[in-house]
Design a protein around this motif. Structure first.
Motif, mmCIF file in Angstrom:
data_model
loop_
_atom_site.group_PDB
_atom_site.id
_atom_site.type_symbol
_atom_site.label_atom_id
_atom_site.label_comp_id
_atom_site.label_asym_id
_atom_site.label_seq_id
_atom_site.Cartn_x
_atom_site.Cartn_y
_atom_site.Cartn_z
ATOM 1 N N LYS A 113 30.111 34.017 32.875
ATOM 2 C CA LYS A 113 30.843 35.258 32.635
ATOM 3 C C LYS A 113 30.336 36.366 33.551
ATOM 4 O O LYS A 113 31.126 37.127 34.128
ATOM 5 C CB LYS A 113 30.693 35.672 31.173
ATOM 6 C CG LYS A 113 31.415 36.965 30.817
ATOM 7 C CD LYS A 113 31.225 37.324 29.351
ATOM 8 C CE LYS A 113 31.926 38.632 28.999
ATOM 9 N NZ LYS A 113 31.715 39.005 27.581
ATOM 10 N N PHE A 114 29.031 36.454 33.700
ATOM 11 C CA PHE A 114 28.468 37.462 34.589
ATOM 12 C C PHE A 114 28.923 37.250 36.029
ATOM 13 O O PHE A 114 29.339 38.187 36.715
ATOM 14 C CB PHE A 114 26.945 37.450 34.521
ATOM 15 C CG PHE A 114 26.300 38.247 35.619
ATOM 16 C CD1 PHE A 114 26.402 39.626 35.651
ATOM 17 C CD2 PHE A 114 25.616 37.617 36.649
ATOM 18 C CE1 PHE A 114 25.835 40.374 36.663
ATOM 19 C CE2 PHE A 114 25.048 38.347 37.674
ATOM 20 C CZ PHE A 114 25.159 39.729 37.682
ATOM 21 N N VAL A 115 28.855 35.995 36.496
ATOM 22 C CA VAL A 115 29.272 35.679 37.858
ATOM 23 C C VAL A 115 30.747 36.033 38.062
ATOM 24 O O VAL A 115 31.134 36.630 39.070
ATOM 25 C CB VAL A 115 29.014 34.191 38.163
ATOM 26 C CG1 VAL A 115 29.729 33.765 39.450
ATOM 27 C CG2 VAL A 115 27.515 33.933 38.288
ATOM 28 N N SER A 116 31.581 35.701 37.092
ATOM 29 C CA SER A 116 33.011 35.973 37.206
ATOM 30 C C SER A 116 33.296 37.465 37.299
ATOM 31 O O SER A 116 34.179 37.900 38.050
ATOM 32 C CB SER A 116 33.756 35.383 36.003
ATOM 33 O OG SER A 116 33.603 33.977 35.954
ATOM 34 N N GLN A 117 32.547 38.269 36.563
ATOM 35 C CA GLN A 117 32.765 39.707 36.524
ATOM 36 C C GLN A 117 32.007 40.464 37.612
ATOM 37 O O GLN A 117 32.207 41.674 37.778
ATOM 38 C CB GLN A 117 32.347 40.255 35.158
ATOM 39 C CG GLN A 117 33.161 39.706 33.998
ATOM 40 C CD GLN A 117 32.683 40.221 32.648
ATOM 41 O OE1 GLN A 117 31.625 40.844 32.547
ATOM 42 N NE2 GLN A 117 33.452 39.953 31.603
ATOM 43 N N HIS A 136 32.114 35.839 46.941
ATOM 44 C CA HIS A 136 32.110 35.763 45.484
ATOM 45 C C HIS A 136 32.837 34.518 45.009
ATOM 46 O O HIS A 136 32.388 33.839 44.068
ATOM 47 C CB HIS A 136 32.766 37.014 44.905
ATOM 48 C CG HIS A 136 32.973 36.961 43.429
ATOM 49 N ND1 HIS A 136 34.210 36.702 42.856
ATOM 50 C CD2 HIS A 136 32.109 37.105 42.395
ATOM 51 C CE1 HIS A 136 34.099 36.704 41.545
ATOM 52 N NE2 HIS A 136 32.844 36.946 41.231
ATOM 53 N N GLU A 137 33.939 34.193 45.653
ATOM 54 C CA GLU A 137 34.737 33.039 45.246
ATOM 55 C C GLU A 137 33.936 31.741 45.384
ATOM 56 O O GLU A 137 34.064 30.833 44.556
ATOM 57 C CB GLU A 137 36.008 32.951 46.086
ATOM 58 C CG GLU A 137 36.985 31.888 45.624
ATOM 59 C CD GLU A 137 37.488 32.109 44.207
ATOM 60 O OE1 GLU A 137 37.782 31.103 43.527
ATOM 61 O OE2 GLU A 137 37.589 33.280 43.780
ATOM 62 N N GLU A 141 33.259 29.173 42.355
ATOM 63 C CA GLU A 141 33.586 27.754 42.469
ATOM 64 C C GLU A 141 32.372 26.882 42.200
ATOM 65 O O GLU A 141 32.505 25.775 41.661
ATOM 66 C CB GLU A 141 34.156 27.466 43.858
ATOM 67 C CG GLU A 141 35.546 28.044 44.075
ATOM 68 C CD GLU A 141 36.094 27.760 45.455
ATOM 69 O OE1 GLU A 141 35.389 27.071 46.238
ATOM 70 O OE2 GLU A 141 37.210 28.213 45.765
ATOM 71 N N LEU A 142 31.198 27.353 42.570
ATOM 72 C CA LEU A 142 29.973 26.611 42.296
ATOM 73 C C LEU A 142 29.754 26.478 40.788
ATOM 74 O O LEU A 142 29.413 25.401 40.287
ATOM 75 C CB LEU A 142 28.786 27.310 42.956
ATOM 76 C CG LEU A 142 27.426 26.617 42.864
ATOM 77 C CD1 LEU A 142 27.472 25.234 43.517
ATOM 78 C CD2 LEU A 142 26.352 27.484 43.525
ATOM 79 N N PHE A 143 29.968 27.561 40.072
ATOM 80 C CA PHE A 143 29.833 27.510 38.614
ATOM 81 C C PHE A 143 30.963 26.692 37.984
ATOM 82 O O PHE A 143 30.747 26.025 36.963
ATOM 83 C CB PHE A 143 29.777 28.923 38.040
ATOM 84 C CG PHE A 143 28.398 29.500 38.006
ATOM 85 C CD1 PHE A 143 27.726 29.657 36.799
ATOM 86 C CD2 PHE A 143 27.752 29.868 39.174
ATOM 87 C CE1 PHE A 143 26.445 30.168 36.763
ATOM 88 C CE2 PHE A 143 26.465 30.385 39.149
ATOM 89 C CZ PHE A 143 25.803 30.534 37.940
#
Length: 321
Positions: A113-117, A136-137, A141-143
């Motif tokens: 969630k943190f990575v997405s935001q 960022h993308e 994608e890694l997550f």
């Protein structure tokens, strides 16, 4: 960890190998070659060899802390999710995190969630969204890859009739895929590594009063200038301030063993200098109260947070297991 491995990490020959390696992250190894020329490092190696099993070498290109942090974090998340699904329950000797927590899926979801935001958040601190979106993308994608592995692991576990060999093989293949992704230069590895720098910079800019006192000793009078010169450019080495900022931003614990010739004595036993950053840490301090990092903190007391364990030798970081 065999003493000779740690000693070799300090020798000129090993420094040269780190700087010219074709891989950004090398295979986990227990190589026993090398010799010691300095007693301080020999004693440090002796102590660490009793505490850890092995290390993973990271290319010494100035990005080693960010690469090591990212690799160790993703490796732990993938492993803990697969083990949590019932695979490889008897083969955890290469897990470098002692405090894995009771709910790896909850921890993964917090970090995902943190990575997405994070893209919207970092853009509040001087970054252009259209310029950094592709970096960022790659991290997102890694997550996503780790999440897909977890789902497939659960499906395989449901169909395997408790076959431990199938579980071990699945985990080994997943870890190989992760290793391959995190060695893709000018792609996943470098893009995600640079975005670690972006996150570190945004964390420091979001709470300048917390970090500025540590920068004044390095002759910097403001956080943005420091970040522009020392954090955001690839190849710039990472100091303790950056270590602390990245750990605090992700809401994880970073344990660093310092094999730099120093030592502490506890009775008759000599130990190496050891610091913990981030959650429950002693090396970073107060952290950030800004609401933008709430997704990383996610509430709780931090007792179930991921732990990244690294070895520091002068100017370089590797991963300890």
């Amino acid at each position: 960890l065999p003493i000779e491995v740690l000693v070799r990490q300090y020798t000129t020959a090993t420094n040269k190998n780190n700087n010219t390696s074709t891989s950004t992250v090398n295979n986990n190894n227990n190589d026993e070659n090398g010799h010691n020329e300095q007693q301080g490092f020999l004693r440090s190696a002796s102590f660490l060899s009793k505490k850890y099993n092995s290390l993973r070498k990271i290319r010494g290109d100035g990005n080693c802390y960010y690469r090591a942090f990212l690799y160790s974090l993703c490796e732990h998340l993938l492993r803990s999710l697969v083990v949590g699904n019932g695979d490889d329950s008897s083969n955890n000797e290469n897990n470098n995190n002692d405090d894995d927590g009771d709910d790896p899926l909850k921890e993964f979801n917090r970090l995902k969630k943190f990575v997405s935001q994070s893209l919207k958040w970092v853009c509040q601190y001087g970054f252009d969204e259209y310029t950094i979106d592709m970096f960022h993308e790659e991290l997102v994608e890694l997550f996503d890859f780790i999440e897909d592995v977890s789902k497939k692991s659960k499906e395989c576990n449901d169909d395997s009739n408790d076959d431990d060999d199938d579980g071990k093989e699945f985990l080994e293949n997943a870890l190989k895929q992760l290793h391959s992704r995190l060695n893709e230069e000018n792609a996943c590895s470098d893009y995600c590594t640079w975005f670690m720098r972006v996150i570190t910079s945004a964390q420091m800019k979001s709470n300048p009063n917390h970090y500025l006192p540590f920068l004044m000793a390095e002759n910097y009078g403001d956080v943005p200038t420091f970040c522009a010169r020392e954090v955001e450019p690839m190849g710039k080495e990472c100091g303790m301030v950056q270590v602390s900022a990245l750990a605090e931003c992700f809401g994880v614990r970073v344990v660093i063993e310092y094999m730099d010739g120093r030592g502490t004595t506890n009775g008759k036993e000599e130990k190496v200098v050891h610091h913990v950053f981030g959650e429950g840490g002693d090396g970073g301090g107060g952290g950030n109260d800004d609401a933008a990092t709430a997704a990383a903190s996610g509430g709780g007391d931090g007792g179930d947070r991921t732990t990244v364990t690294l070895l520091y030798r002068p100017g370089h970081y590797d991963i300890l297991y």
